[in-house]
Design an enzyme around this catalytic site. Structure first.
Site, PDB file in Angstrom:
ATOM      1  N   LYS A 158      17.485  10.624 -27.336  1.00 56.92           N
ATOM      2  CA  LYS A 158      16.063  10.397 -27.503  1.00 56.92           C
ATOM      3  C   LYS A 158      15.412  11.683 -28.029  1.00 56.92           C
ATOM      4  O   LYS A 158      15.799  12.781 -27.648  1.00 56.92           O
ATOM      5  CB  LYS A 158      15.501  10.058 -26.120  1.00 56.92           C
ATOM      6  CG  LYS A 158      14.050   9.684 -26.084  1.00 56.92           C
ATOM      7  CD  LYS A 158      13.679   9.388 -24.628  1.00 56.92           C
ATOM      8  CE  LYS A 158      12.219   9.662 -24.310  1.00 56.92           C
ATOM      9  NZ  LYS A 158      11.242   9.015 -25.138  1.00 56.92           N
TER      10      LYS A 158
ATOM     11  N   ASP B 275      -5.860   2.307 -29.020  1.00 57.51           N
ATOM     12  CA  ASP B 275      -5.704   1.830 -27.654  1.00 57.51           C
ATOM     13  C   ASP B 275      -6.274   2.928 -26.763  1.00 57.51           C
ATOM     14  O   ASP B 275      -5.798   4.059 -26.818  1.00 57.51           O
ATOM     15  CB  ASP B 275      -4.205   1.645 -27.372  1.00 57.51           C
ATOM     16  CG  ASP B 275      -3.952   0.556 -26.373  1.00 57.51           C
ATOM     17  OD1 ASP B 275      -4.910   0.133 -25.710  1.00 57.51           O
ATOM     18  OD2 ASP B 275      -2.798   0.130 -26.257  1.00 57.51           O
TER      19      ASP B 275
ATOM     20  N   LYS C 238      10.955  17.152 -27.377  1.00 54.69           N
ATOM     21  CA  LYS C 238      10.408  18.442 -27.791  1.00 54.69           C
ATOM     22  C   LYS C 238      11.240  19.583 -27.225  1.00 54.69           C
ATOM     23  O   LYS C 238      11.551  20.543 -27.910  1.00 54.69           O
ATOM     24  CB  LYS C 238       8.967  18.560 -27.303  1.00 54.69           C
ATOM     25  CG  LYS C 238       7.999  18.385 -28.444  1.00 54.69           C
ATOM     26  CD  LYS C 238       6.629  18.937 -28.129  1.00 54.69           C
ATOM     27  CE  LYS C 238       5.686  18.502 -29.241  1.00 54.69           C
ATOM     28  NZ  LYS C 238       4.630  17.626 -28.829  1.00 54.69           N
TER      29      LYS C 238
ATOM     30  N   TRP D  58      -2.541  -3.708 -21.364  1.00 57.10           N
ATOM     31  CA  TRP D  58      -1.785  -4.593 -22.272  1.00 57.10           C
ATOM     32  C   TRP D  58      -2.516  -5.918 -22.496  1.00 57.10           C
ATOM     33  O   TRP D  58      -2.305  -6.586 -23.493  1.00 57.10           O
ATOM     34  CB  TRP D  58      -0.378  -4.849 -21.718  1.00 57.10           C
ATOM     35  CG  TRP D  58       0.447  -3.602 -21.733  1.00 57.10           C
ATOM     36  CD1 TRP D  58       0.600  -2.708 -20.715  1.00 57.10           C
ATOM     37  CD2 TRP D  58       1.214  -3.093 -22.827  1.00 57.10           C
ATOM     38  NE1 TRP D  58       1.414  -1.673 -21.109  1.00 57.10           N
ATOM     39  CE2 TRP D  58       1.807  -1.887 -22.386  1.00 57.10           C
ATOM     40  CE3 TRP D  58       1.457  -3.543 -24.126  1.00 57.10           C
ATOM     41  CZ2 TRP D  58       2.639  -1.123 -23.212  1.00 57.10           C
ATOM     42  CZ3 TRP D  58       2.282  -2.787 -24.938  1.00 57.10           C
ATOM     43  CH2 TRP D  58       2.863  -1.600 -24.483  1.00 57.10           C
TER      44      TRP D  58
ATOM     45  N   GLN E 213       8.562  -3.765 -28.162  1.00 55.69           N
ATOM     46  CA  GLN E 213       7.303  -4.502 -28.022  1.00 55.69           C
ATOM     47  C   GLN E 213       7.519  -6.000 -27.858  1.00 55.69           C
ATOM     48  O   GLN E 213       6.563  -6.735 -27.650  1.00 55.69           O
ATOM     49  CB  GLN E 213       6.389  -4.226 -29.235  1.00 55.69           C
ATOM     50  CG  GLN E 213       5.976  -2.779 -29.377  1.00 55.69           C
ATOM     51  CD  GLN E 213       5.039  -2.287 -28.271  1.00 55.69           C
ATOM     52  OE1 GLN E 213       4.749  -3.009 -27.313  1.00 55.69           O
ATOM     53  NE2 GLN E 213       4.602  -1.054 -28.371  1.00 55.69           N
TER      54      GLN E 213
ATOM     55  N   TRP F 111       3.536  -5.474 -26.644  1.00 53.76           N
ATOM     56  CA  TRP F 111       2.429  -5.982 -27.457  1.00 53.76           C
ATOM     57  C   TRP F 111       2.716  -7.362 -28.084  1.00 53.76           C
ATOM     58  O   TRP F 111       1.871  -8.246 -28.055  1.00 53.76           O
ATOM     59  CB  TRP F 111       2.108  -4.944 -28.539  1.00 53.76           C
ATOM     60  CG  TRP F 111       0.870  -5.228 -29.306  1.00 53.76           C
ATOM     61  CD1 TRP F 111      -0.390  -5.437 -28.805  1.00 53.76           C
ATOM     62  CD2 TRP F 111       0.754  -5.340 -30.727  1.00 53.76           C
ATOM     63  NE1 TRP F 111      -1.276  -5.655 -29.830  1.00 53.76           N
ATOM     64  CE2 TRP F 111      -0.607  -5.599 -31.012  1.00 53.76           C
ATOM     65  CE3 TRP F 111       1.649  -5.238 -31.790  1.00 53.76           C
ATOM     66  CZ2 TRP F 111      -1.082  -5.755 -32.319  1.00 53.76           C
ATOM     67  CZ3 TRP F 111       1.183  -5.381 -33.089  1.00 53.76           C
ATOM     68  CH2 TRP F 111      -0.164  -5.640 -33.348  1.00 53.76           C
TER      69      TRP F 111
ATOM     70  N   PRO G 238      -2.412  -1.047 -31.998  1.00 57.10           N
ATOM     71  CA  PRO G 238      -3.122   0.205 -31.711  1.00 57.10           C
ATOM     72  C   PRO G 238      -2.271   1.212 -30.955  1.00 57.10           C
ATOM     73  O   PRO G 238      -1.654   0.878 -29.964  1.00 57.10           O
ATOM     74  CB  PRO G 238      -4.293  -0.261 -30.839  1.00 57.10           C
ATOM     75  CG  PRO G 238      -3.794  -1.495 -30.160  1.00 57.10           C
ATOM     76  CD  PRO G 238      -2.814  -2.139 -31.103  1.00 57.10           C
TER      77      PRO G 238
END
Ligand SMILES: [Zn+2]
Length: 1021
Positions: A600, A90, A603, A527, A563, A567, A51
């Protein structure tokens, strides 16, 4: 007849057409309904959707994961499996809370409490689902088939009840405890954080801190030096630690004795340069010695102010003596508690000193640093003061620097299940495979107890109620709504704060009837909730218990590599602790998508192309292919650029479309249509169908192994064979309307679009339905190679010819000999003469030589050489690698009985290879895979030169025909005004020029100025 096909497709418009058709025809739902689930779901392929938070827009990372989440289920559906796909959200936790605080303009626990926890949580609820519609738009536009209407949300009562059940089950198993432990703590968010949260990307950033060296006075009179980058922890110093085996120097200067690690003396040259070393000690000699406190706030602490022995003391920086404040360091706490020293933590939830530090009470600890340093200087305790740049953890949500502090928190006893977690990991197929024992395996080996409580507002509650009077202790842990309703006598429709906190009842163990059972204030780490997804999404065990049994572990999940600490990890902990099974069987873990500058994506830096714009310019299939074919799926990081998407259109999407267009054009011209057939006799037809069989097998293997990168590579390889070999070499047959050629291309495109369907779902859809007139390609069965003819000898021979062609053509290029210039001869020396012989005309024509000498005498043109592969050698041989390389250079090697020995050392498979090296004079090169050697005769006679010029002229006439918009079959009258050289060539090759350009008459004169080529149609078809 085929439907009309545009020669220049508008890809985004074409995709929107496909999306509209899918929506109209419910193609996704159909793709599920048409596949049987089988007994107990035996025919289901179980996909778990990780999610995302919906309080921001999706970025390339989400899009990439989404493409993988789509491609694998599409493939499995075509393999006949039923693949349900539910979207998940999530919803809880810090991301939502920090955003709500920003939107509401409030910050911190007192302001939130004053504002009202109910209203605050309402704000979180609406903020967290703010962008669900935008997500749906993106996900739909990227052609991802997933069920949004039947989604799951971690804030749903059912979901939260399953999470509560998980907590209670762990509690009953003795795997939950409350501890006063040092944890990373955000003083702005006022909550502890878990290891997962402190190991996320960007958490560690450079930070400048003061570094001070101070002295403590030992009871034996020496001044022992300690170094710290957190001067604010010095007021709560309760011990010093030394390494038992480290050597410490005793120095003397001005009648004072100083102690410091010997190996650190050099770093204190300026402070201790004058001192004379008068002795040395082992750390173990110092252990147990007492010293006077630096500050007197905790002067009465039992057992405090002694030198302890600790393995973690290093001499990399500092003095080799570590200052210990058990309330502010995990190692400090462990070592001090073991020595009978209690943990003190004189800091409040805001990061300010408590009243225990009377001189600086209320001061934020970071602001206290200069004050402490000033005080140390005044008291003469400061030996040195530097500033120190180090990588320091920051809060993943609010970006403030964290502190470590002892705090009361709830833990999952991961240590108790760690060994089993390591075992169960072996049952998981990781892609790429090194993740299993690499980043995931290593993380498991070092797994620590998991701090699962957050001192926050928006989350699943810790379902623990405790007595508010310690004289009548009692703890109740709840695992269901029904249990709550039974004890509290009310209907429970919401488990969020503050409603859940209003459930209060008299303590049954208190005969006086005055003490009450109240919930502990914390909520769960979000988590813990996302890790509960496999069972909580179906409200297990309250519903679907039977279903869950057969759908766990899931077949497939995918997320980015980070992850492994998030997750993937939390699912694995809960799976092991609750079910003693892994949560998933196959896990794709991809790299990070970076901006076009390799940094990275940001914006503000504007360093990546806007995804929506890319959809509108190149289409989503191009983006999908571009990302899936990148090394990011083999775990590398990858920079996303607009150029990359443009190239994908040019190299993959358009060649496929052009092949389709070509087929419809020539079939249309011949007044026919292709049919699905595999009994063609022509050698190129049989070759193409054989390569198609190979493609199907290879892609099946790759997709079964979740290797999308490999699948893309194979699909692109076949596309090259199809367009740059089969179609190009068969132009004359298409021109003649040869039905076999048309059927072959038709058959190849039908099967090819099925194989490419998961990777290019919309373009494949359009081409496939144009060819077959049938429903969705995604409802088709995956093709089987068994229906196709195979001729291994033909395949080898033709591949050898193709290799020879491309190698000879690159020789031409490097020799500056254009392809239209005929050359006298080329030689192909190959062990596969018999297989190549039937295709020798193709080779001659393709590379434009008058003759090809074919021979199996490879040795006449080159030799086989032993080549070492140091990358493979190094890890096994270590120091001997250089010796082997040296011996190889000196020719000291042998090859007996299949064993290669270099410098007396036997090599193993993979550490070397034999490579063919050409030793022919002039233009020569070897073919890949020891296929042989080609040699090109580069002598250009005047006769060859004339023919080359004539061929150049033919090309110019063809261009003139196109510019005059003539039909390819129009006959022409040709008039030329050309230079003497060209005229000479034209005269020598007039018949060839005329026949190739369909000129029925021609006139020619020598040009005075610019050359002119004039064509007029004499007869139109
Ligand atoms: Zn924070």
């Amino acid at each position: 007849m085929y439907p009309p096909v545009s020669s220049q497709p508008n890809l985004p418009a074409l995709e929107n057409e496909v999306l509209a058709r899918w929506a109209r025809e419910h193609s996704f739902q159909q793709s599920i309904d048409m596949r049987d689930a089988g007994t107990d779901g035996s025919n289901e392929f179980v996909f778990y959707d990780g999610p995302p938070f919906a309080n921001g827009l999706p970025h390339y990372g989400h899009l990439l994961t989404g493409y993988v989440k789509d491609a694998i289920p599409r493939y499995q559906t075509m393999r006949g499996r039923r693949v349900e796909r539910r979207f998940g959200w999530d919803c809880h936790g810090l991301p939502a809370e920090v955003q709500a605080e920003k939107e509401l303009g409030i910050s911190g626990h007192p302001e939130i409490s004053a504002f009202g926890v109910d209203k605050f949580n309402d704000a979180c609820r609406s903020s967290v689902l703010q962008f669900t519609e935008e997500w749906r738009d993106y996900v739909t536009r990227q052609a991802r088939w997933v069920d949004f209407d039947n989604d799951y949300k971690t804030l749903d009562l059912d979901y939260m009840e399953s999470v509560m059940w998980a907590f209670k089950t762990l509690w009953d198993k003795g795997l939950i405890y409350e501890g006063f432990r040092v944890l990373a703590y955000c003083w702005r968010c006022e909550t502890p954080l878990s290891n997962t949260e402190t190991r996320m990307d960007d958490v560690y950033r450079d930070r400048q801190d003061p570094a001070v060296t101070v002295w403590f006075e030992l009871e034996t009179g020496e001044r022992i030096l300690a170094w710290t980058t957190t001067p604010w922890t010095l007021p709560s110093n309760l011990a010093l630690a030394v390494g038992p085996d480290i050597d410490y120097a005793v120095l003397e200067a001005d009648g004072e004795r100083w102690i410091i690690a010997e190996s650190r003396l050099g770093a204190y040259e300026a402070q201790l340069g004058e001192a004379v070393q008068v002795g040395s000690l082992k750390g173990s000699d110092l252990v147990g010695r007492r010293y006077s406190p630096l500050f007197d706030y905790f002067a009465e602490m039992p057992n405090a102010f002694q030198v302890l022995s600790a393995d973690f003391v290093s001499t990399e920086d500092g003095t080799g003596i570590v200052h210990m404040a058990p309330g502010f360091g995990e190692e400090d706490q462990n070592a001090c508690n073991a020595a009978g020293i209690d943990t003190v933590c004189p800091m409040d939830e805001h990061g300010q000193y408590t009243a225990e530090i009377s001189d600086w009470v209320g001061q934020h600890v970071f602001d206290a640093n200069p004050l402490i340093i000033r005080s140390l200087k005044d008291s003469g305790r400061l030996v040195r003061h530097d500033s120190y740049m180090h990588s320091y953890p920051h809060c993943w949500r609010c970006a403030e620097p964290l502190v470590y502090r002892a705090i009361s928190s709830w833990f999952v006893k991961v240590a108790d299940v760690k060994d089993r977690m390591v075992e169960l990991n072996q049952q998981i197929n990781w892609v790429p495979s090194h993740v299993k024992d690499g980043s995931f395996g290593k993380w498991l080996e070092n797994a620590r107890d998991w701090s699962i409580s957050r001192n926050r507002f928006w989350g699943s509650p810790i379902p623990v109620w405790v007595s508010d009077n310690p004289d009548f202790p009692r703890i109740d842990v709840y695992g269901s709504v029904a249990e709550l309703e039974a004890d509290f006598g009310v209907r429970v429709a919401d488990l969020h704060r503050p409603v859940i906190d209003e459930l209060v009842r008299p303590n049954p163990d208190d005969p006086s009837g005055t003490s009450m059972m109240r919930r502990v204030p914390e909520v769960l780490d979000c988590w813990f909730e996302s890790g509960s997804m496999p069972f909580a999404q179906v409200h297990y065990p309250f519903e679907n218990a039977e279903w869950f049994e057969h759908h766990y572990p899931g077949d497939f999940i995918v997320e980015y590599l980070g992850q492994t600490r998030g997750w993937f990890y939390t699912m694995h902990v809960l799976a092991t602790a609750l079910f003693d099974r892994p949560a998933f069987s196959n896990c794709v873990s991809h790299g990070i998508v970076l901006g076009d500058d390799g940094a990275k994506m940001s914006k503000s830096l504007n360093n990546y192309p806007d995804p929506n714009q890319m959809f509108e310019v190149y289409g989503s299939d191009a983006m999908r292919w571009y990302l899936l074919s990148s090394p990011i799926l083999r775990g590398s990081d990858f920079s996303v650029t607009e150029t990359g998407m443009r190239d994908t259109v040019r190299q993959v999407v358009l060649p496929l479309w052009n092949a389709y267009y070509f087929l419809t054009l020539y079939a249309g011209a011949a007044g026919t249509t292709g049919s699905f057939r595999t009994d063609q006799e022509d050698v190129l037809d049989r070759y193409l169908l054989g390569e198609l069989a190979e493609l199907i097998d290879a892609v099946t293997e790759s997709m079964d192994a979740y290797d999308l990168y490999g699948a893309c590579e194979q699909v692109q390889g076949f596309l090259d064979t199809l367009t740059n070999w089969f179609i190009r070499r068969s132009r004359d047959r298409f021109w003649e309307g040869d039905q076999d050629a048309i059927d072959t291309l038709h058959t190849a495109l039908v099967l090819f679009t099925r194989v490419a369907a998961p990777l290019l779902p919309m373009v494949a859809e359009q081409v496939h339905s144009g060819l077959t007139g049938e429903g969705s390609v995604h409802h088709q069965d995956w093709p089987s190679s068994e229906d196709l003819p195979r001729d291994p000898e033909l395949a080898i021979g033709m591949r050898r010819v193709r290799d020879a062609c491309s190698t000879l053509l690159s020789l031409r290029k490097s020799e500056g000999l254009r392809v239209r210039l005929p050359l006298a001869s080329a030689t192909l020396a190959t062990p596969d003469v018999a297989l190549v012989q039937p295709h020798i005309d193709i080779l001659r024509d393709e590379v434009n030589v008058k003759s090809v000498d074919l021979t199996d005498r490879v040795a006449d043109h080159g030799t086989e050489e032993l080549v070492l592969l140091p990358k493979a050698l190094g890890p096994r041989l270590g120091g001997d690698t250089q010796k082997v390389i040296g011996a190889h250079k000196a020719g000291d090697w042998s090859f007996d009985d299949g064993v290669v020995t270099v410098g007396g050392i036997d090599l193993v498979e993979g550490e070397f290879e034999f490579r063919l090296v050409s030793d022919a004079e002039g233009a020569a090169a070897t073919l890949p895979g020891k296929g042989g050697i080609v040699v090109l005769d580069t002598v250009v006679t005047s006769e060859l030169e004339r023919e080359g010029v004539a061929r150049d002229l033919i090309r110019r006439i063809q261009t003139a025909r196109r510019e005059a918009e003539l039909d390819v079959s129009d006959r022409i009258s040709l008039s030329l005004e050309i230079s003497e050289v060209v005229a000479d060539a034209f005269t020598a090759h007039q018949t060839m020029v005329e026949s190739e350009t369909l000129a029925v008459e021609s006139s020619m004169k020598i040009a005075g100025g610019d050359e002119v080529i004039h064509v007029v149609a004499t007869e139109r078809r």
